[in-house]
Design a protein around this motif. Structure first.
Motif, mmCIF file in Angstrom:
data_model
loop_
_atom_site.group_PDB
_atom_site.id
_atom_site.type_symbol
_atom_site.label_atom_id
_atom_site.label_comp_id
_atom_site.label_asym_id
_atom_site.label_seq_id
_atom_site.Cartn_x
_atom_site.Cartn_y
_atom_site.Cartn_z
ATOM 1 N N UNK A 73 -62.812 27.351 -29.666
ATOM 2 C CA UNK A 73 -63.449 26.213 -30.337
ATOM 3 C C UNK A 73 -63.782 26.509 -31.798
ATOM 4 N N UNK A 74 -63.324 27.663 -32.297
ATOM 5 C CA UNK A 74 -63.616 28.084 -33.683
ATOM 6 C C UNK A 74 -65.124 28.096 -33.931
ATOM 7 N N UNK A 75 -65.858 28.640 -32.969
ATOM 8 C CA UNK A 75 -67.313 28.708 -33.076
ATOM 9 C C UNK A 75 -67.807 30.125 -33.246
ATOM 10 N N UNK A 76 -69.117 30.277 -33.341
ATOM 11 C CA UNK A 76 -69.735 31.605 -33.447
ATOM 12 C C UNK A 76 -70.788 31.744 -32.353
ATOM 13 N N UNK A 77 -70.968 32.946 -31.887
ATOM 14 C CA UNK A 77 -71.950 33.212 -30.847
ATOM 15 C C UNK A 77 -73.325 33.410 -31.451
ATOM 16 N N UNK A 122 -65.710 17.466 -30.571
ATOM 17 C CA UNK A 122 -64.409 18.052 -30.917
ATOM 18 C C UNK A 122 -64.228 19.400 -30.232
ATOM 19 N N UNK A 123 -65.302 20.167 -30.135
ATOM 20 C CA UNK A 123 -65.230 21.476 -29.486
ATOM 21 C C UNK A 123 -64.930 21.333 -27.995
ATOM 22 N N UNK A 124 -65.479 20.297 -27.357
ATOM 23 C CA UNK A 124 -65.158 20.061 -25.948
ATOM 24 C C UNK A 124 -63.663 19.818 -25.775
ATOM 25 N N UNK A 125 -63.076 19.056 -26.700
ATOM 26 C CA UNK A 125 -61.633 18.804 -26.628
ATOM 27 C C UNK A 125 -60.843 20.092 -26.828
ATOM 28 N N UNK A 126 -61.277 20.910 -27.784
ATOM 29 C CA UNK A 126 -60.584 22.185 -28.030
ATOM 30 C C UNK A 126 -60.674 23.105 -26.821
ATOM 31 N N UNK A 127 -61.852 23.132 -26.202
ATOM 32 C CA UNK A 127 -62.026 23.976 -25.029
ATOM 33 C C UNK A 127 -61.194 23.450 -23.863
ATOM 34 N N UNK A 128 -61.180 22.126 -23.692
ATOM 35 C CA UNK A 128 -60.370 21.535 -22.620
ATOM 36 C C UNK A 128 -58.894 21.856 -22.828
ATOM 37 N N UNK A 129 -58.444 21.834 -24.079
ATOM 38 C CA UNK A 129 -57.050 22.173 -24.358
ATOM 39 C C UNK A 129 -56.753 23.618 -23.963
ATOM 40 N N UNK A 153 -52.583 9.314 -27.604
ATOM 41 C CA UNK A 153 -51.892 10.498 -28.132
ATOM 42 C C UNK A 153 -52.837 11.678 -28.245
ATOM 43 N N UNK A 154 -54.065 11.405 -28.690
ATOM 44 C CA UNK A 154 -55.071 12.467 -28.821
ATOM 45 C C UNK A 154 -55.400 13.071 -27.463
ATOM 46 N N UNK A 155 -55.611 12.205 -26.460
ATOM 47 C CA UNK A 155 -55.948 12.700 -25.129
ATOM 48 C C UNK A 155 -54.782 13.475 -24.520
#
Length: 459
Positions: free
Chosen positions: A13-17, A87-94, A170-172
């Motif tokens: 998700x391009x995040x930081x801990x 957006x992070x939820x979508x990235x993680x789901x991907x 398309x996004x989904x």
């Protein structure tokens, strides 16, 4: 959820801990965006909102067993910090979807997505393990939420895809690429946003455009706008419907006295009798789509027919029939309303009325119809009269009044208009008698499903 460490999640998700003592701690349970639904080993998505902020419930989620919080700011708890939680939820789901090796099936269309999903899930459950969209969680939040419930040994992932504009599907599809995709039909739902049924079709066909050459596009042979989508996909095409050209089709169609479809299901040289457990002839389309999806997933024809026989809807407020002890029948179809679905529900009510039972239709306004709204509401009013419905109660503002006026002018319907749903129960409780059949339907925002649920209890 397919297990992932916090370090892997942060990377995805391009995040930081933040406040994490062990980046190898593993998330094994689904992601939840309601702290009350957190499971031990899960991840809590702290969504912002107009009234509540999920970050305020971070500690409660951790106490319930969440491994960490997915949030946009530190909360003093173990967290993965991102710029945008949705957006992070979508990235993680991907990321989860790329690790998933089972079959991904997707469903779209103007109406019937949830009903088809309910029927399909009952068939697939006879063949293997299934994760499917809960209720109608088919948007940018609900869709990744469903994907994040899948496990390594799940056989089938069934996803609804909703669209309120071009590019949404398309996004989904990019989050979780389907191998099999079904388009049920193109109606007037959201026509106010899209402008025309043709524009709706362009948005819905994004599903079949997302399929690759190894995929299967399931298309409604009875809907010209859907049938034409065969020209816009690389996938193999399988058609369903009552059209003789359908690969999966229904013949010998009849309705019982409770408006439940009876038909012969056919595919190739196979044929079997089916009687659905759900009220409404329009569910024949949903049943055929479910059959086509299941057959394309490798389920045997006999298993498909067995799964459809007696199949019912498990998602509430969709032709949900309750027989009260006093003899009154309540049909709760108030989850949502489009012109096509209202007409279908009214036809079902009229079929039941053929058994000489008094009928009442409680209809709320339909939403998102744009400039076509006045004419479409008036058309529904005339249909009430044409179908011989005895009593009509319309609920809402100007468009509901148009519906009432059209019904009153068109026939011998007893018509009452009220502005709020709170007035409906008093009217019904005063006038209902044993053997009356009451249909309640309206846009989700009208909240008539609450009225229907209360009426069904008899209180």
């Amino acid at each position: 959820m397919i297990p992932m460490t916090l370090a892997e999640i942060a990377h995805a998700v391009s995040g930081r801990l933040d406040t994490v003592s062990d980046d190898q701690a593993t998330v094994t349970a689904p992601t939840a965006f309601d702290s009350r639904q957190v499971e031990a080993g899960g991840l809590f998505a702290a969504l912002g909102g107009n009234r509540v902020d999920g970050h305020d419930f971070a500690s409660a989620a951790i106490e319930k067993g969440a491994v960490a919080v997915l949030g946009s700011r530190p909360t003093g708890t173990p967290a993965v910090i991102v710029d945008d939680v949705v957006a992070a939820m979508s990235d993680l789901a991907h990321a989860v979807a790329t690790r998933y090796t089972g079959r991904v099936l997707a469903i779209t269309g103007s109406a019937g997505k949830t009903s088809t999903k309910d029927l399909l899930t009952q068939i697939l459950a006879r063949h293997g393990s299934v994760v499917a969209t809960e209720r109608s969680f088919n948007n940018e939040i609900g869709f990744p939420h469903t994907v994040l419930r899948v496990e390594s040994d799940t056989d089938f992932l069934v996803l609804e895809m909703g669209a309120r504009g071009r590019g949404h599907i398309s996004h989904l599809a990019a989050i979780a690429r389907p191998q099999i995709g079904a388009v049920l039909g193109i109606g007037s739902a959201h026509i106010g946003e899209f402008g025309s049924r043709e524009a709706i079709a362009v948005a819905k066909r994004e599903l079949v455009e997302a399929l690759d050459a190894t995929g299967i596009a399931i298309l409604n042979a009875d809907d010209p706008l859907v049938n034409a989508m065969a020209e816009h996909t690389r996938a193999q095409v399988l058609r369903f419907g009552t059209n003789p050209d359908g690969d999966v089709r229904a013949t010998d169609i009849d309705l019982d006295t409770n408006a439940r479809a009876q038909f012969t299901l056919r595919h190739g040289n196979n044929a079997a009798p089916v009687t659905l457990g759900v009220v409404g002839e329009h569910h024949l389309t949903n049943a055929l789509a479910a059959a086509a999806l299941a057959l394309s997933s490798g389920v045997e024809f006999a298993t498909v027919a067995e799964g459809l026989n007696g199949a019912e809807l498990v998602s509430g407020s969709r032709m949900e029939v309750t027989e009260r002890p006093d003899g009154v029948t309540v049909i709760n179809d108030a989850f949502n309303a489009s012109p096509e679905s209202v007409e279908a529900a009214l036809r079902s009510l009229a079929t039941i009325a053929a058994t000489v039972r008094p009928t009442v239709a409680v209809l709320g306004e339909m939403r998102e119809l744009g400039d076509t709204a006045p004419a479409l509401h008036a058309t529904i009013g005339r249909q009430v009269a044409d179908l011989g419905i005895g009593t009509l109660i319309t609920v809402g503002g100007h468009h509901a009044e148009l519906m009432a006026t059209a019904a009153r002018d068109a026939g011998s319907v007893q018509v009452t208009h009220v502005e709020t749903k709170g007035q409906v129960l008093d009217l019904l409780n005063e006038g209902l008698r044993g053997r009356d059949v009451v249909l309640i339907k309206g846009a989700n925002s009208a909240g008539l499903f609450e009225t229907a649920a209360t009426l069904a209890t008899g209180h």
